[in-house]
Design a protein around this motif. Structure first.
Motif, PDB file in Angstrom:
ATOM      1  N   GLN A 115      45.258  43.158  71.918  1.00  0.00           N
ATOM      2  CA  GLN A 115      44.526  42.157  71.136  1.00  0.00           C
ATOM      3  C   GLN A 115      44.840  42.295  69.655  1.00  0.00           C
ATOM      4  OE1 GLN A 115      42.361  39.640  72.572  1.00  0.00           O
ATOM      5  NE2 GLN A 115      42.899  38.850  70.545  1.00  0.00           N
ATOM      6  N   ASP A 116      44.947  43.520  69.164  1.00  0.00           N
ATOM      7  CA  ASP A 116      45.286  43.744  67.759  1.00  0.00           C
ATOM      8  C   ASP A 116      46.674  43.197  67.443  1.00  0.00           C
ATOM      9  OD1 ASP A 116      44.909  44.955  65.071  1.00  0.00           O
ATOM     10  OD2 ASP A 116      46.567  46.238  65.744  1.00  0.00           O
ATOM     11  N   LEU A 117      47.637  43.389  68.355  1.00  0.00           N
ATOM     12  CA  LEU A 117      48.985  42.853  68.137  1.00  0.00           C
ATOM     13  C   LEU A 117      48.963  41.323  68.095  1.00  0.00           C
ATOM     14  CD1 LEU A 117      51.279  45.114  70.364  1.00  0.00           C
ATOM     15  CD2 LEU A 117      50.945  45.207  67.874  1.00  0.00           C
ATOM     16  N   VAL A 118      48.216  40.714  69.005  1.00  0.00           N
ATOM     17  CA  VAL A 118      48.124  39.252  69.052  1.00  0.00           C
ATOM     18  C   VAL A 118      47.462  38.728  67.772  1.00  0.00           C
ATOM     19  CG1 VAL A 118      46.988  37.318  70.233  1.00  0.00           C
ATOM     20  CG2 VAL A 118      48.213  39.054  71.546  1.00  0.00           C
ATOM     21  N   ASP A 119      46.364  39.344  67.364  1.00  0.00           N
ATOM     22  CA  ASP A 119      45.675  38.915  66.141  1.00  0.00           C
ATOM     23  C   ASP A 119      46.575  39.076  64.913  1.00  0.00           C
ATOM     24  OD1 ASP A 119      43.457  38.376  67.707  1.00  0.00           O
ATOM     25  OD2 ASP A 119      42.406  40.237  67.150  1.00  0.00           O
ATOM     26  N   SER A 120      47.295  40.197  64.848  1.00  0.00           N
ATOM     27  CA  SER A 120      48.186  40.444  63.708  1.00  0.00           C
ATOM     28  C   SER A 120      49.374  39.489  63.722  1.00  0.00           C
ATOM     29  CB  SER A 120      48.685  41.890  63.736  1.00  0.00           C
ATOM     30  OG  SER A 120      47.607  42.788  63.600  1.00  0.00           O
ATOM     31  N   ALA A 121      49.904  39.202  64.908  1.00  0.00           N
ATOM     32  CA  ALA A 121      51.032  38.272  65.026  1.00  0.00           C
ATOM     33  C   ALA A 121      50.622  36.875  64.570  1.00  0.00           C
ATOM     34  CB  ALA A 121      51.543  38.239  66.462  1.00  0.00           C
ATOM     35  N   HIS A 122      49.386  36.502  64.858  1.00  0.00           N
ATOM     36  CA  HIS A 122      48.894  35.175  64.478  1.00  0.00           C
ATOM     37  C   HIS A 122      48.841  35.014  62.960  1.00  0.00           C
ATOM     38  CE1 HIS A 122      47.121  31.330  65.283  1.00  0.00           C
ATOM     39  NE2 HIS A 122      45.915  31.650  64.861  1.00  0.00           N
ATOM     40  N   ILE A 123      48.768  36.105  62.237  1.00  0.00           N
ATOM     41  CA  ILE A 123      48.748  36.061  60.777  1.00  0.00           C
ATOM     42  C   ILE A 123      50.145  35.839  60.212  1.00  0.00           C
ATOM     43  CG2 ILE A 123      48.317  37.441  58.682  1.00  0.00           C
ATOM     44  CD1 ILE A 123      46.013  38.784  60.311  1.00  0.00           C
ATOM     45  N   VAL A 124      51.181  36.426  60.852  1.00  0.00           N
ATOM     46  CA  VAL A 124      52.534  36.365  60.295  1.00  0.00           C
ATOM     47  C   VAL A 124      53.436  35.309  60.926  1.00  0.00           C
ATOM     48  CG1 VAL A 124      52.441  38.799  59.619  1.00  0.00           C
ATOM     49  CG2 VAL A 124      53.517  38.173  61.785  1.00  0.00           C
ATOM     50  N   CYS A 125      53.115  34.831  62.119  1.00  0.00           N
ATOM     51  CA  CYS A 125      53.972  33.871  62.820  1.00  0.00           C
ATOM     52  C   CYS A 125      54.088  32.563  62.029  1.00  0.00           C
ATOM     53  CB  CYS A 125      53.420  33.597  64.213  1.00  0.00           C
ATOM     54  SG  CYS A 125      54.350  32.338  65.123  1.00  0.00           S
ATOM     55  N   PRO A 126      55.308  32.094  61.776  1.00  0.00           N
ATOM     56  CA  PRO A 126      55.478  30.831  61.040  1.00  0.00           C
ATOM     57  C   PRO A 126      54.824  29.626  61.728  1.00  0.00           C
ATOM     58  CG  PRO A 126      57.570  32.005  61.160  1.00  0.00           C
ATOM     59  CD  PRO A 126      56.603  32.744  62.037  1.00  0.00           C
ATOM     60  N   TYR A 127      54.866  29.571  63.053  1.00  0.00           N
ATOM     61  CA  TYR A 127      54.221  28.463  63.753  1.00  0.00           C
ATOM     62  C   TYR A 127      52.710  28.541  63.575  1.00  0.00           C
ATOM     63  CZ  TYR A 127      58.334  26.729  66.331  1.00  0.00           C
ATOM     64  OH  TYR A 127      59.536  26.170  66.681  1.00  0.00           O
TER      65      TYR A 127
END
Length: 142
Positions: A115-127
């Motif tokens: 969940q932490d990876l998903v939440d963090s990815a949502h911050i940096v993902c260009p889409y």
């Protein structure tokens, strides 16, 4: 607020004719697709559509973002990690809008770590950055 790039790393280019009932081709020729509306929207459903392309692009980019943040956090992303993306289209007051669901599978990782990876990815993902505040995006760890 509009986000401006500090530096352009890459620019994708495509030429499209015919809209939803046409074709699209990247300038390097690596992508060439026929386009057709899905049956649910009155089309033949015999070719890809913009929503499928968006689902593929967002999920691929989001997996890249997961790998990026995982490397920063010293977490190994499982080789069989995957994302099931759904992109829905429907009417909104001034035309049509989209909604996205990303179901992320990170087998073998503790749920809190995943969940932490998903939440963090949502911050940096260009889409994610492009859609934030514009459309509904639901994220889940499966």
């Amino acid at each position: 607020m509009t986000t401006k790039l500090d530096k352009v790393l890459y620019t994708a280019k495509a030429h499209t004719t015919g809209g939803r009932e046409g074709q699209s081709r990247s300038d390097d020729g690596l992508l060439e697709v026929r386009l057709a509306p899905p049956k649910e929207m009155g089309g033949k459903g015999d070719a890809t559509n913009p929503e499928q392309l968006f689902a593929a692009g967002y999920s691929a980019c989001f997996m890249g973002a997961i790998k990026f943040v995982a490397a920063q956090k010293k977490v190994v992303v499982p080789a069989d990690a995957s994302i099931d993306a759904s992109v829905s289209i429907g009417p909104i007051p001034n035309g049509f809008g989209l909604a996205v669901e990303l179901a992320v599978s990170l087998p073998g990782l503790e749920r809190a770590v995943a969940q932490d990876l998903v939440d963090s990815a949502h911050i940096v993902c260009p889409y994610s950055n492009a859609t934030r505040g514009n459309i509904e995006v639901k994220l889940s760890v499966i």
